[in-house]
Design an enzyme around this catalytic site. Structure first.
Site, mmCIF file in Angstrom:
data_model
loop_
_atom_site.group_PDB
_atom_site.id
_atom_site.type_symbol
_atom_site.label_atom_id
_atom_site.label_comp_id
_atom_site.label_asym_id
_atom_site.label_seq_id
_atom_site.Cartn_x
_atom_site.Cartn_y
_atom_site.Cartn_z
ATOM 1 N N ASP A 36 56.740 18.261 -16.576
ATOM 2 C CA ASP A 36 56.878 18.335 -18.035
ATOM 3 C C ASP A 36 55.827 19.307 -18.560
ATOM 4 O O ASP A 36 54.853 19.615 -17.879
ATOM 5 C CB ASP A 36 56.661 16.941 -18.653
ATOM 6 C CG ASP A 36 57.359 16.761 -20.002
ATOM 7 O OD1 ASP A 36 58.328 15.991 -20.067
ATOM 8 O OD2 ASP A 36 56.926 17.397 -20.999
ATOM 9 N N ASP A 62 56.951 24.409 -17.082
ATOM 10 C CA ASP A 62 57.841 24.867 -18.155
ATOM 11 C C ASP A 62 59.124 25.306 -17.452
ATOM 12 O O ASP A 62 59.123 26.291 -16.697
ATOM 13 C CB ASP A 62 57.192 26.042 -18.900
ATOM 14 C CG ASP A 62 58.101 26.593 -20.003
ATOM 15 O OD1 ASP A 62 59.322 26.317 -19.982
ATOM 16 O OD2 ASP A 62 57.584 27.327 -20.861
ATOM 17 N N VAL A 63 60.223 24.576 -17.690
ATOM 18 C CA VAL A 63 61.444 24.837 -16.917
ATOM 19 C C VAL A 63 62.081 26.198 -17.212
ATOM 20 O O VAL A 63 62.989 26.628 -16.503
ATOM 21 C CB VAL A 63 62.519 23.725 -17.087
ATOM 22 C CG1 VAL A 63 62.043 22.412 -16.516
ATOM 23 C CG2 VAL A 63 62.954 23.589 -18.538
ATOM 24 N N ASN A 89 66.460 17.326 -16.519
ATOM 25 C CA ASN A 89 66.634 16.604 -17.780
ATOM 26 C C ASN A 89 65.945 17.292 -18.958
ATOM 27 O O ASN A 89 66.341 17.080 -20.106
ATOM 28 C CB ASN A 89 66.068 15.187 -17.565
ATOM 29 C CG ASN A 89 65.760 14.478 -18.856
ATOM 30 O OD1 ASN A 89 66.670 14.006 -19.531
ATOM 31 N ND2 ASN A 89 64.495 14.401 -19.226
ATOM 32 N N TYR A 154 72.702 24.726 -28.767
ATOM 33 C CA TYR A 154 72.623 23.492 -27.962
ATOM 34 C C TYR A 154 73.964 23.220 -27.282
ATOM 35 O O TYR A 154 74.025 22.943 -26.084
ATOM 36 C CB TYR A 154 72.222 22.323 -28.867
ATOM 37 C CG TYR A 154 71.995 21.018 -28.139
ATOM 38 C CD1 TYR A 154 70.741 20.712 -27.608
ATOM 39 C CD2 TYR A 154 73.019 20.086 -27.980
ATOM 40 C CE1 TYR A 154 70.522 19.504 -26.936
ATOM 41 C CE2 TYR A 154 72.815 18.890 -27.312
ATOM 42 C CZ TYR A 154 71.562 18.599 -26.794
ATOM 43 O OH TYR A 154 71.358 17.407 -26.131
ATOM 44 N N LYS A 158 74.767 23.168 -23.312
ATOM 45 C CA LYS A 158 75.255 21.966 -22.628
ATOM 46 C C LYS A 158 76.652 22.194 -22.027
ATOM 47 O O LYS A 158 76.955 21.674 -20.948
ATOM 48 C CB LYS A 158 75.259 20.769 -23.577
ATOM 49 C CG LYS A 158 73.858 20.321 -24.004
ATOM 50 C CD LYS A 158 72.985 19.909 -22.840
ATOM 51 C CE LYS A 158 71.649 19.337 -23.284
ATOM 52 N NZ LYS A 158 70.768 18.947 -22.169
ATOM 53 N N THR A 189 65.878 8.121 -28.686
ATOM 54 C CA THR A 189 64.699 8.722 -28.034
ATOM 55 C C THR A 189 63.924 9.517 -29.084
ATOM 56 O O THR A 189 64.427 9.747 -30.190
ATOM 57 C CB THR A 189 65.094 9.713 -26.916
ATOM 58 O OG1 THR A 189 65.661 10.886 -27.534
ATOM 59 C CG2 THR A 189 66.079 9.133 -25.930
HETATM 60 N N1 LIG Z 1 68.578 11.823 -27.209
HETATM 61 C C1 LIG Z 1 69.871 12.097 -27.271
HETATM 62 O O1 LIG Z 1 70.586 11.641 -28.171
HETATM 63 C C2 LIG Z 1 70.502 12.972 -26.222
HETATM 64 C C3 LIG Z 1 71.901 13.053 -26.181
HETATM 65 C C4 LIG Z 1 72.508 13.838 -25.207
HETATM 66 C C5 LIG Z 1 71.729 14.571 -24.322
HETATM 67 N N2 LIG Z 1 70.373 14.484 -24.409
HETATM 68 C C6 LIG Z 1 69.604 15.275 -23.463
HETATM 69 O O2 LIG Z 1 68.727 14.438 -22.750
HETATM 70 C C7 LIG Z 1 67.603 15.190 -22.296
HETATM 71 C C8 LIG Z 1 66.336 14.440 -22.648
HETATM 72 O O3 LIG Z 1 66.279 14.275 -24.040
HETATM 73 P P1 LIG Z 1 65.463 13.105 -24.752
HETATM 74 O O4 LIG Z 1 66.306 12.621 -25.852
HETATM 75 O O5 LIG Z 1 64.937 12.161 -23.753
HETATM 76 O O6 LIG Z 1 64.301 13.999 -25.409
HETATM 77 P P2 LIG Z 1 62.717 13.863 -25.453
HETATM 78 O O7 LIG Z 1 62.286 14.851 -26.475
HETATM 79 O O8 LIG Z 1 62.308 12.431 -25.591
HETATM 80 O O9 LIG Z 1 62.275 14.362 -24.000
HETATM 81 C C9 LIG Z 1 62.398 15.687 -23.582
HETATM 82 C C10 LIG Z 1 61.257 16.003 -22.632
HETATM 83 O O10 LIG Z 1 61.422 17.360 -22.207
HETATM 84 C C11 LIG Z 1 60.142 17.977 -22.234
HETATM 85 N N3 LIG Z 1 60.309 19.426 -22.355
HETATM 86 C C12 LIG Z 1 60.695 20.130 -23.448
HETATM 87 N N4 LIG Z 1 60.688 21.434 -23.174
HETATM 88 C C13 LIG Z 1 60.319 21.570 -21.874
HETATM 89 C C14 LIG Z 1 60.127 22.669 -21.012
HETATM 90 N N5 LIG Z 1 60.304 23.936 -21.431
HETATM 91 N N6 LIG Z 1 59.750 22.439 -19.730
HETATM 92 C C15 LIG Z 1 59.542 21.164 -19.299
HETATM 93 N N7 LIG Z 1 59.674 20.081 -20.076
HETATM 94 C C16 LIG Z 1 60.067 20.286 -21.345
HETATM 95 C C17 LIG Z 1 59.441 17.350 -23.417
HETATM 96 O O11 LIG Z 1 58.028 17.512 -23.361
HETATM 97 C C18 LIG Z 1 59.883 15.906 -23.298
HETATM 98 O O12 LIG Z 1 59.015 15.156 -22.478
HETATM 99 C C19 LIG Z 1 67.722 16.565 -22.954
HETATM 100 O O13 LIG Z 1 68.281 17.482 -22.033
HETATM 101 C C20 LIG Z 1 68.693 16.309 -24.099
HETATM 102 O O14 LIG Z 1 69.387 17.461 -24.479
HETATM 103 C C21 LIG Z 1 69.742 13.705 -25.324
#
Ligand SMILES: NC(=O)c1ccc[n+]([C@@H]2O[C@H](COP(=O)([O-])OP(=O)(O)OC[C@H]3O[C@@H](n4cnc5c(N)ncnc54)[C@H](O)[C@@H]3O)[C@@H](O)[C@H]2O)c1
Length: 247
Positions: A36, A62-63, A89, A154, A158, A189
């Site tokens: 992360d 950083d991904v 993720n 986005y 996706k 989240t």
């Molecule tokens: N929350 C939702 O409703 C939802 C719905 C569908 C899909 N998603 C997907 O689920 C995944 C996780 O989302 P979440 O809701 O847990 O969000 P979140 O913001 O709680 O967690 C995301 C994490 O990614 C990290 N991050 C961000 N940019 C980064 C980078 N460049 N390199 C490494 N780490 C990085 C952040 O620091 C954080 O810890 C994402 O891909 C999101 O698109 C979320």
């Protein structure tokens, strides 16, 4: 235990869906490298989990940077003597009418949410092949399957993850590497924390089950896809969305 003796990487692993997946993987017996950009939360999480007997390490990654991803995979392989699972993720949200979306913001979302998933797969699969196979789980979304206004970058990212998952699944099926994606509906989240009550209630109304999902519910689906329980599943985009896309 579904992942006993397995080694895994979870990107975006310190918050939300990623954090809950790390916890679930540890519970199921895996060793986990948490990747992360947030070092503070990463260090805290590793300390807490290792104190309770888990084997987890944190790496700042950083991904969107290929050098970080190469170092991440190398670290997991050396720390755990191989790599069995990656959950790609890490992702960011982005909302803007498309006519007002700057090209810079478009590129930022694509580079983290899509390029990052490709780069993780590229280097993780190379490592998995050396140890006889593995399982890649990507984080797509309902928005990788249907459209929505004001989320062009986005949704495009996706959608790319959804079909990248299929392409990689076909490419590596004969090499014992399965590639699947989980497609969450709206989940409780930090990604949704900036939303006001009215907007949240609107989102709830879009899910036939009448609620948002919980991150544990996504974590359990990821563990299933990563585990041998899913041994004949590859190229799947598993919707975990309370019926959002069914209507
Ligand atoms: N929350 C939702 O409703 C939802 C719905 C569908 C899909 N998603 C997907 O689920 C995944 C996780 O989302 P979440 O809701 O847990 O969000 P979140 O913001 O709680 O967690 C995301 C994490 O990614 C990290 N991050 C961000 N940019 C980064 C980078 N460049 N390199 C490494 N780490 C990085 C952040 O620091 C954080 O810890 C994402 O891909 C999101 O698109 C979320």
């Amino acid at each position: 235990m579904k992942l006993k003796g397995k080694s895994a990487i979870v990107t975006g692993g310190v918050s939300g869906i990623g954090e809950h997946t790390v916890r679930q993987m540890v519970k199921e017996g895996a060793s986990v490298l948490i990747a992360d950009i947030n070092e503070e939360l990463g260090t805290k999480l590793v300390k807490e989990l290792n104190a309770s007997g888990a084997k987890v390490v944190f790496q700042r990654v950083d991904v969107s940077k290929e050098t970080d991803i190469i170092a991440m995979v190398d670290k997991a392989v050396s720390e755990f003597s191989g790599l069995d699972i990656i959950f790609s993720n890490a992702g960011i949200g982005a909302q803007s009418p498309s006519t007002e979306l700057s090209y810079e913001d478009w590129q930022k979302v694509i580079s983290i949410n899509l390029d990052g998933v490709f780069l993780c797969a590229k280097h993780a699969i190379a490592a998995m092949k050396k140890s006889g196979g593995g399982s890649v789980v990507n984080c797509s979304s309902i928005l990788g399957n249907v459209g929505q206004a004001a989320t062009a970058a986005y949704t495009a990212a996706k959608g790319g993850v959804t079909n990248l998952t299929r392409a990689l699944a076909v490419e590596y099926a004969q090499e014992n590497v399965r590639v699947n994606a989980v497609c969450p509906g709206y989940i409780n989240t930090p990604l949704l924390s900036e939303m006001d009550e009215e907007a949240k209630n609107h989102l709830i109304s879009l899910h036939p089950m009448g609620r948002l999902g919980e991150p544990e519910e996504i974590a359990k689906a990821v563990v299933f896809l990563a585990s041998d329980d899913a041994s004949f599943i590859t190229g799947a985009n598993l919707l975990v969305d309370g019926g959002y896309t069914a209507q």
